[in-house]
Enzyme design. Structure first.
Site, PDB file in Angstrom:
ATOM      1  N   CYS A  91      -7.139 -26.680   2.984  1.00  0.00           N
ATOM      2  CA  CYS A  91      -7.506 -25.240   2.650  1.00  0.00           C
ATOM      3  C   CYS A  91      -7.030 -24.160   3.466  1.00  0.00           C
ATOM      4  O   CYS A  91      -6.933 -23.049   2.909  1.00  0.00           O
ATOM      5  CB  CYS A  91      -9.043 -25.275   2.370  1.00  0.00           C
ATOM      6  N   GLN A 151     -15.741 -33.833   1.188  1.00  0.00           N
ATOM      7  CA  GLN A 151     -16.267 -32.715   1.770  1.00  0.00           C
ATOM      8  C   GLN A 151     -17.315 -32.264   1.074  1.00  0.00           C
ATOM      9  O   GLN A 151     -18.270 -31.715   1.814  1.00  0.00           O
ATOM     10  CB  GLN A 151     -15.267 -31.344   1.227  1.00  0.00           C
ATOM     11  N   ARG A 210     -19.680 -14.434 -12.025  1.00  0.00           N
ATOM     12  CA  ARG A 210     -20.681 -14.366 -12.876  1.00  0.00           C
ATOM     13  C   ARG A 210     -21.939 -13.446 -12.520  1.00  0.00           C
ATOM     14  O   ARG A 210     -22.830 -13.631 -11.523  1.00  0.00           O
ATOM     15  CB  ARG A 210     -21.323 -16.040 -12.677  1.00  0.00           C
ATOM     16  N   SER A 237     -17.722 -23.431  -3.892  1.00  0.00           N
ATOM     17  CA  SER A 237     -16.329 -22.678  -4.244  1.00  0.00           C
ATOM     18  C   SER A 237     -15.864 -23.172  -5.571  1.00  0.00           C
ATOM     19  O   SER A 237     -16.143 -24.181  -5.919  1.00  0.00           O
ATOM     20  CB  SER A 237     -15.327 -22.963  -3.441  1.00  0.00           C
ATOM     21  N   HIS A 338     -11.611 -20.226  -5.366  1.00  0.00           N
ATOM     22  CA  HIS A 338     -10.843 -20.760  -4.006  1.00  0.00           C
ATOM     23  C   HIS A 338      -9.702 -21.552  -4.420  1.00  0.00           C
ATOM     24  O   HIS A 338      -9.404 -22.753  -4.559  1.00  0.00           O
ATOM     25  CB  HIS A 338     -11.702 -21.567  -3.435  1.00  0.00           C
ATOM     26  N   CYS A 368     -12.559 -23.472   6.913  1.00  0.00           N
ATOM     27  CA  CYS A 368     -12.724 -25.100   7.167  1.00  0.00           C
ATOM     28  C   CYS A 368     -11.492 -25.606   6.460  1.00  0.00           C
ATOM     29  O   CYS A 368     -11.328 -25.301   5.443  1.00  0.00           O
ATOM     30  CB  CYS A 368     -14.009 -25.636   6.706  1.00  0.00           C
TER      31      CYS A 368
END
Length: 383
Positions: A91, A151, A210, A237, A338, A368
């Site tokens: 990421c 994760q 949203r 995410s 993401h 992270c």
């Protein structure tokens, strides 16, 4: 010989598209090329003078295979001699691309570099590269006494370790949506985004938001990883599409080019941390960066701590003692998405623009990363 520095003279991102949304029909190479062309248009630099393009991308398969950075350069119409490399630090790929480009500029290997990243998760699904293989290997699993590394489980562990309830996480997620809504409504993102022409028209605004999200509404969602868990789709995410990039050079070169830098890349660090809990790396990465620079947490005016899951920025905030109002002040990945390889550069773009809008001297970002690593980068506004 005077010391060289690294400054960002421009930062651009596409709006973030939700999964199977407005950007689903755009190839990753073409999406990247839109950002590259916009960087050149805004700065007026000659692409022939760019020494290298460092481009983050996580799922390097299909549309994103075979050095997507290089083909983005060609799709942008830049000269054949401009090279590119595609970087994967999970990421943090886009952030690592920026740091690697800064290293090269400071070292004198490059005078002008472009860095950023892309991910079209609608076209190249999350986890697609693992469907035919065993990513971690049995030796790694045996070392840590587990049967898998993922994760979602790590996020559940973080929530448990730091005593974060589902109500805490849902309150944070709701706040992320509200902050992104405020940023969109006040035009905070307008200057940093480039409109993308699609078959359905022009796409100009992050579409994952949203509006009206509240903890009460999120309470109805089922946990994603454990029946009794606290992590669900609403406090994690969003799977998304997007691209972002920056131009990095030295202060001296910027003056020669007649462009004004936005921010200086003061320092960066990368650490490894617990690969089972996996997502706690931003804590030691930030601690190391502050120690290296001699700054305190109170010296930093704004933070971008990637919202992979709500427990990540919340645990970081608890450990570092950061002011919650300074953490992800314009929302984050929970509210707008993401796109993995692009997110590091998206965070940088949002952060330095927020610093400029508010006159904040320092900004810090950290992400992270899969496998238990994390990058942290400190930026200083150029006055």
């Amino acid at each position: 010989m005077s010391a060289r520095d690294a400054v960002i003279i421009e930062a651009v991102r596409t709006p973030i598209g939700r999964r199977n949304g407005s950007l689903a029909g755009v190839h990753a190479v073409d999406l990247s090329a839109i950002v590259l062309r916009e960087l050149v248009r805004r700065t007026g630099i000659d692409p022939a003078d760019i020494d290298d393009v460092m481009w983050g991308c996580v799922t390097q398969l299909g549309d994103q295979s075979s050095n997507v950075g290089r083909f983005a350069v060609l799709a942008a119409g830049w000269p054949d001699h401009v090279p590119a490399v595609t970087i994967n630090r999970a990421c943090g790929s886009g952030q690592q691309a920026i740091e690697s480009a800064a290293h090269a500029v400071i070292a004198g290997a490059y005078d002008i570099a472009v860095a950023g990243g892309v991910e079209t998760m609608s076209r190249v699904p999350l986890g697609a590269t693992r469907q035919t293989g065993f990513a971690y290997g049995q030796t790694v699993l045996d070392r840590y006494g587990v049967d898998r590394l993922d994760q979602g489980s790590g996020a559940e562990m973080i929530a448990q370790r730091w005593g974060l309830s589902r109500a805490d996480l849902d309150e944070y997620a709701s706040r992320s949506h509200q902050r992104s809504a405020d940023a969109i409504d006040t035009g905070a993102f307008d200057a940093q985004t480039v409109t993308v022409a699609t078959d359905d028209g022009e796409f100009a605004v992050d579409e994952g938001l949203r509006r009206g999200t509240t903890p009460d509404k999120l309470a109805g969602l089922k946990p994603s990883f454990r029946d009794d868990g606290v992590i669900h789709a609403g406090n994690a995410s969003q799977i998304s599409d997007g691209a972002a990039g920056v131009v990095i050079t030295t202060s001296a070169k910027a003056a020669e080019l007649g462009v004004r830098p936005l921010a200086r890349i003061v320092a960066g660090t990368v650490v490894g941390d617990d690969p089972v809990m996996m997502l706690t790396g931003p804590i030691p990465a930030t601690q190391r960066l502050l120690k290296r620079t001699g700054l305190s947490i109170g010296d930093i005016g704004a933070f971008e701590i990637n919202e992979a899951f709500a427990p990540v920025p919340l645990a970081w905030q608890i450990e570092l003692g950061a002011d919650p109002d300074r953490v992800n002040p314009v929302g984050g990945a929970i509210s707008v998405g993401h796109p993995l390889g692009a997110s590091g550069a998206i965070l940088t773009t949002r952060l330095i623009n927020h610093m400029r809008d508010r006159g904040l001297r320092y900004g810090l970002q950290s992400m992270c990363e899969g496998g238990g690593t994390a990058n942290a980068t400190l930026y200083e506004l150029v006055d």
